[in-house]
Write an enzyme that holds these catalytic residues in place. Structure first.
Site, PDB file in Angstrom:
ATOM      1  N   LYS A   1      -4.739  -8.334 -13.498  1.00 26.94           N
ATOM      2  CA  LYS A   1      -5.472  -7.368 -14.338  1.00 26.94           C
ATOM      3  C   LYS A   1      -4.533  -6.322 -14.918  1.00 26.94           C
ATOM      4  O   LYS A   1      -4.597  -5.994 -16.099  1.00 26.94           O
ATOM      5  CB  LYS A   1      -6.567  -6.643 -13.537  1.00 26.94           C
ATOM      6  CG  LYS A   1      -7.647  -7.529 -12.982  1.00 26.94           C
ATOM      7  CD  LYS A   1      -8.774  -6.711 -12.364  1.00 26.94           C
ATOM      8  CE  LYS A   1      -8.332  -5.819 -11.215  1.00 26.94           C
ATOM      9  NZ  LYS A   1      -7.856  -6.562 -10.027  1.00 26.94           N
TER      10      LYS A   1
ATOM     11  N   ARG B   1     -15.852  -1.306  -8.826  1.00 26.42           N
ATOM     12  CA  ARG B   1     -15.549  -2.181  -7.692  1.00 26.42           C
ATOM     13  C   ARG B   1     -16.731  -2.292  -6.737  1.00 26.42           C
ATOM     14  O   ARG B   1     -16.659  -3.065  -5.785  1.00 26.42           O
ATOM     15  CB  ARG B   1     -14.379  -1.578  -6.902  1.00 26.42           C
ATOM     16  CG  ARG B   1     -13.018  -2.218  -7.176  1.00 26.42           C
ATOM     17  CD  ARG B   1     -12.018  -1.415  -6.371  1.00 26.42           C
ATOM     18  NE  ARG B   1     -10.799  -2.084  -6.038  1.00 26.42           N
ATOM     19  CZ  ARG B   1      -9.661  -1.966  -6.723  1.00 26.42           C
ATOM     20  NH1 ARG B   1      -9.628  -1.274  -7.842  1.00 26.42           N
ATOM     21  NH2 ARG B   1      -8.566  -2.541  -6.284  1.00 26.42           N
TER      22      ARG B   1
ATOM     23  N   ARG C   1       5.096  -8.994  -4.337  1.00 25.41           N
ATOM     24  CA  ARG C   1       5.154  -7.991  -5.409  1.00 25.41           C
ATOM     25  C   ARG C   1       6.014  -6.790  -5.001  1.00 25.41           C
ATOM     26  O   ARG C   1       5.958  -6.319  -3.870  1.00 25.41           O
ATOM     27  CB  ARG C   1       3.728  -7.519  -5.729  1.00 25.41           C
ATOM     28  CG  ARG C   1       3.680  -6.455  -6.809  1.00 25.41           C
ATOM     29  CD  ARG C   1       2.324  -6.367  -7.424  1.00 25.41           C
ATOM     30  NE  ARG C   1       1.334  -5.746  -6.543  1.00 25.41           N
ATOM     31  CZ  ARG C   1       0.072  -5.547  -6.895  1.00 25.41           C
ATOM     32  NH1 ARG C   1      -0.360  -5.930  -8.082  1.00 25.41           N
ATOM     33  NH2 ARG C   1      -0.773  -4.994  -6.042  1.00 25.41           N
TER      34      ARG C   1
ATOM     35  N   ARG D   1       4.701  -1.790  -2.310  1.00 28.47           N
ATOM     36  CA  ARG D   1       3.555  -0.899  -2.108  1.00 28.47           C
ATOM     37  C   ARG D   1       3.065  -1.024  -0.681  1.00 28.47           C
ATOM     38  O   ARG D   1       3.007  -2.131  -0.141  1.00 28.47           O
ATOM     39  CB  ARG D   1       2.414  -1.293  -3.062  1.00 28.47           C
ATOM     40  CG  ARG D   1       2.415  -0.511  -4.348  1.00 28.47           C
ATOM     41  CD  ARG D   1       1.479  -1.087  -5.385  1.00 28.47           C
ATOM     42  NE  ARG D   1       0.088  -1.226  -4.953  1.00 28.47           N
ATOM     43  CZ  ARG D   1      -0.911  -1.580  -5.776  1.00 28.47           C
ATOM     44  NH1 ARG D   1      -0.661  -1.804  -7.051  1.00 28.47           N
ATOM     45  NH2 ARG D   1      -2.142  -1.702  -5.331  1.00 28.47           N
TER      46      ARG D   1
ATOM     47  N   ARG E   1      -8.030  -5.710   1.611  1.00 27.45           N
ATOM     48  CA  ARG E   1      -8.408  -5.533   0.196  1.00 27.45           C
ATOM     49  C   ARG E   1      -9.134  -6.772  -0.325  1.00 27.45           C
ATOM     50  O   ARG E   1     -10.126  -6.651  -1.045  1.00 27.45           O
ATOM     51  CB  ARG E   1      -7.155  -5.251  -0.643  1.00 27.45           C
ATOM     52  CG  ARG E   1      -6.568  -3.865  -0.359  1.00 27.45           C
ATOM     53  CD  ARG E   1      -5.112  -3.782  -0.763  1.00 27.45           C
ATOM     54  NE  ARG E   1      -4.944  -3.882  -2.202  1.00 27.45           N
ATOM     55  CZ  ARG E   1      -3.830  -4.342  -2.791  1.00 27.45           C
ATOM     56  NH1 ARG E   1      -2.824  -4.780  -2.066  1.00 27.45           N
ATOM     57  NH2 ARG E   1      -3.739  -4.359  -4.092  1.00 27.45           N
TER      58      ARG E   1
HETATM   59  P1  AMP Z   1      -5.452  -1.272  -7.505  1.00 28.62           P
HETATM   60  O1  AMP Z   1      -4.200  -0.723  -8.088  1.00 28.62           O
HETATM   61  O2  AMP Z   1      -6.534  -1.496  -8.539  1.00 28.62           O
HETATM   62  O3  AMP Z   1      -5.229  -2.476  -6.631  1.00 28.62           O
HETATM   63  O4  AMP Z   1      -6.038  -0.127  -6.550  1.00 28.62           O
HETATM   64  C1  AMP Z   1      -5.301   0.336  -5.439  1.00 28.62           C
HETATM   65  C2  AMP Z   1      -6.218   1.052  -4.456  1.00 28.62           C
HETATM   66  O5  AMP Z   1      -6.836   2.183  -5.102  1.00 28.62           O
HETATM   67  C3  AMP Z   1      -7.386   0.233  -3.930  1.00 28.62           C
HETATM   68  O6  AMP Z   1      -7.013  -0.609  -2.848  1.00 28.62           O
HETATM   69  C4  AMP Z   1      -8.346   1.341  -3.492  1.00 28.62           C
HETATM   70  O7  AMP Z   1      -7.898   1.960  -2.303  1.00 28.62           O
HETATM   71  C5  AMP Z   1      -8.169   2.372  -4.605  1.00 28.62           C
HETATM   72  N1  AMP Z   1      -9.085   2.103  -5.744  1.00 28.62           N
HETATM   73  C6  AMP Z   1      -8.739   1.728  -7.001  1.00 28.62           C
HETATM   74  N2  AMP Z   1      -9.823   1.593  -7.777  1.00 28.62           N
HETATM   75  C7  AMP Z   1     -10.890   1.873  -6.991  1.00 28.62           C
HETATM   76  C8  AMP Z   1     -12.299   1.887  -7.199  1.00 28.62           C
HETATM   77  N3  AMP Z   1     -12.837   1.561  -8.381  1.00 28.62           N
HETATM   78  N4  AMP Z   1     -13.102   2.250  -6.153  1.00 28.62           N
HETATM   79  C9  AMP Z   1     -12.574   2.577  -4.962  1.00 28.62           C
HETATM   80  N5  AMP Z   1     -11.259   2.562  -4.685  1.00 28.62           N
HETATM   81  C10 AMP Z   1     -10.421   2.212  -5.684  1.00 28.62           C
END
Ligand code: AMP
Length: 229
Positions: A13, A95, A134, A167, A178
């Site tokens: 994404k 989400r 990654r 990360r 996740r």
């Molecule tokens: P991502 O970079 O999209 O994988 O997001 C990294 C982390 O940010 C996730 O594992 C969550 O801890 C938090 N996060 C990102 N977007 C959301 C969301 N829409 N709702 C809740 N937590 C989020």
């Protein structure tokens, strides 16, 4: 035009959002990036977020939605002020069911509508392989992979000179957490958007360019069908 990119962690994404943002003249709203920027700032909120993200947990819906509401309102105000931005490109939001309904409400209140929701579909073993390999630049966010796109020697980013790191949430425990949360909380949203006639799917287990082309074709078709172009 507002587009949501959906798909499990590691589906690409973020990669697609970075390419599509300028191509479609959209503003990317990536909640994960916004939270990481807050953590980087070292604010008290950032410190709370650091613990949540580190575990691979979800940030509370209310906080997440407030962040998104601010971004969408700013975008709409900007557009009304004459900036010709086409709309928002959501990456990593919504989400949960609560977030999806909040987004509907926010867009309704602003007189805006979703154009399409695109799921990038990738097999689970490929997702795990992508996430565990990654590496990212701690400064500019450029993404590398230990096998398919290794960072330069010494883990120095070739884009900005920053340090390339893994990360915290790309470690095995948080990855499993996740993906489990995706299955429980986020995957059900696919049906929600399918029932609204908004869902489209693309095969994400292909080269980046092929995935981008597939997404662009869908967006064009949707815009044509809605009479926007
Ligand atoms: P991502 O970079 O999209 O994988 O997001 C990294 C982390 O940010 C996730 O594992 C969550 O801890 C938090 N996060 C990102 N977007 C959301 C969301 N829409 N709702 C809740 N937590 C989020």
């Amino acid at each position: 035009m507002h587009v949501i990119l959906m798909g499990a962690q590691g589906s690409g994404k973020g990669t697609q959002a970075a390419i599509l943002e300028p191509r479609l003249n959209l503003v990317k709203i990536a909640t994960g990036d916004l939270f990481r920027a807050e953590i980087f700032s070292g604010s008290p909120l950032g410190n709370e977020l650091k613990a949540i993200l580190g575990r691979g947990d979800l940030v509370p819906d209310e906080l997440t939605t407030n962040v998104v509401r601010g971004r969408i309102s700013a975008l709409v105000a900007d557009r009304e002020a004459g900036n010709p931005v086409a709309g928002a490109l959501f990456d990593g939001y919504p989400r949960t069911d609560v977030q999806a309904r909040s987004l509907d409400t926010i867009l309704d209140e602003l007189g805006e509508r979703l154009t399409t929701v695109i799921e990038i579909v990738v097999p689970r073993d490929t997702l795990v392989e992508r996430l565990s390999g990654r590496r990212v630049c701690a400064e500019c966010g450029k993404v590398f992979h230990i096998v398919s796109n290794p960072a330069p020697a010494g883990n120095v980013c070739d884009n900005c000179g920053g340090r390339v790191i893994q990360r915290e949430d790309d470690m095995p425990g948080p990855i499993a957490r996740r993906l489990a949360l995706y299955d429980q909380q986020t995957a059900p949203l696919l049906d929600y958007y399918r029932n609204l006639g908004l869902l489209e799917q693309v095969d994400g287990d292909r080269p980046v360019d092929a995935v981008t082309s597939a997404i662009l074709t869908i967006v064009e078709r949707r815009l044509t069908a809605s009479g926007t172009v």
